[in-house]
Design an enzyme around this catalytic site. Structure first.
Site, mmCIF file in Angstrom:
data_model
loop_
_atom_site.group_PDB
_atom_site.id
_atom_site.type_symbol
_atom_site.label_atom_id
_atom_site.label_comp_id
_atom_site.label_asym_id
_atom_site.label_seq_id
_atom_site.Cartn_x
_atom_site.Cartn_y
_atom_site.Cartn_z
ATOM 1 N N LYS A 1 39.985 47.155 45.263
ATOM 2 C CA LYS A 1 38.977 47.939 45.995
ATOM 3 C C LYS A 1 37.994 47.008 46.710
ATOM 4 C CE LYS A 1 39.720 51.814 42.931
ATOM 5 N NZ LYS A 1 39.395 52.551 41.709
ATOM 6 N N GLN B 1 34.582 52.708 37.423
ATOM 7 C CA GLN B 1 36.027 52.640 37.163
ATOM 8 C C GLN B 1 36.354 53.279 35.809
ATOM 9 O OE1 GLN B 1 38.407 51.397 39.379
ATOM 10 N NE2 GLN B 1 39.850 52.231 37.918
ATOM 11 N N ASP C 1 34.498 59.073 44.452
ATOM 12 C CA ASP C 1 35.698 59.466 43.710
ATOM 13 C C ASP C 1 35.920 60.975 43.801
ATOM 14 O OD1 ASP C 1 37.337 57.550 42.592
ATOM 15 O OD2 ASP C 1 36.054 57.204 40.845
#
Ligand code: NAD
Length: 293
Positions: A53, A97, A120
């Protein structure tokens, strides 16, 4: 039948160049898009995902900041980080994460992130907006799937899409996306899961079959309708002593079998996987626009 192989790497590269252009436009408007990625612990897979990422941000012109914590970090300390990042106007995307260690409640963490910084797309506000068709930040993996299908020249409208899996990360948002109006949706949707009776009856009806199960090569040729578009979300490690690492990655679909029946199919690796990071870049730019307009 020889299935069309949907090239996720190529489509993801296209989307990343679009994201690069968006970032350039944002910068020209005085906004440096910025993503903060929070990593807790030493899980090798999580570290690798975070690494990819951050690298994608560098290549796209998005500023990235990585915050790392040891696995015994307290929930309070993580919340303090999120509150600070929520208040920081130079930060547009916050991604924690997952998975987190078991002493931290993932739902509490997710709900703490400002919905307009939730790149997200897991915050309940965004989940609700998606379900009633209000434009919002949506989860990266399922959002990339209609992009892959449509950009491969396959029409989705009116098709019967069958999703196997009901997770909050893939299966459920996938259903919500597919049922909306629009070119990259407008499907009749069936969701199958571990409680489904006669799974093959349902999967055989799919014009578009999306597998998000987490079981290696679960979907076999006799579960697929001739000519169907098959999207494999699964990423599973299986032992393979013939490789240097001792394992290889396979999807939830038995690719070698199913490619003989399907009209189009995504490989693993090189299918859905690369799309997830590309969509994260798009979401970060979208958040930057939302927060600065
Ligand atoms: P999950 O474990 O949360 O959900 C799996 C789902 O599969 C469950 O809802 C369950 O009901 C269903 N299921 C399990 N066994 C079944 C059976 N026998 N019959 C019917 N349904 C069954 O997993 P997830 O987070 O949704 O991930 C699914 C897969 O996708 C995993 O392999 C994961 O690694 C992969 N994944 C890939 C990406 C990517 O970027 N490509 C992103 C997220 C997840």
């Amino acid at each position: 039948m020889n299935a069309q192989i949907i090239d996720g790497k190529k489509i993801a590269a296209e989307i990343r160049s679009e994201a690069k252009l968006e970032a350039t436009e944002l910068i020209a408007d005085g906004v440096q898009p910025c993503l903060v990625v929070v990593l807790v612990g030493e899980d090798p897979a999580s570290k690798a995902y975070v690494g990819s990422k951050v690298k994608a941000c560098e290549e796209t012109g998005i500023k990235s900041i990585k915050i790392t914590h040891p696995s015994d970090v307290s929930e309070e300390a993580l919340m303090a980080d999120i509150e600070r990042l929520n208040a920081d106007v130079s930060v547009h995307g916050i991604l924690v994460q997952l998975p987190l260690p078991s002493h931290i409640d993932e739902d509490v963490v997710t709900e703490h992130i400002h919905p307009n910084k939730d790149v997200d797309g897991f915050h309940p506000v965004n989940v609700g907006k998606l379900s009633i068709g209000i434009d919002c930040l949506t989860p990266c993996t399922p959002t990339g799937i209609p992009e892959m299908i449509v950009r491969s020249g396959i029409d989705m409208s009116g098709k019967h899409a069958v999703v196997i899996g009901r997770s909050n990360i893939v299966g459920k948002p996938m259903m919500s996306l597919l049922v909306q109006k629009g070119e990259k949706a407008n499907c009749t949707v069936t969701c199958c899961h571990s409680g489904t009776r006669d799974l093959t009856y349902h999967t055989k009806q799919a014009d578009i079959l999306i597998a998000a199960i987490g079981v290696p090569e679960f979907v076999k040729a006799d579960m697929v309708k001739e000519g169907a578009t098959v999207i494999d979300v699964g990423i599973n490690r299986v032992e393979d002593p013939s490789t240097a690492k001792g394992y290889r990655l396979v999807g939830d679909v038995d690719f070698d079998e199913v490619k003989g029946v399907a009209g189009a199919i995504t490989p693993v690796p090189g299918g859905v996987g690369p799309m997830t990071v590309a969509m994260l870049m798009k979401n970060t730019n979208k958040a930057a626009r939302l927060l600065t307009r």
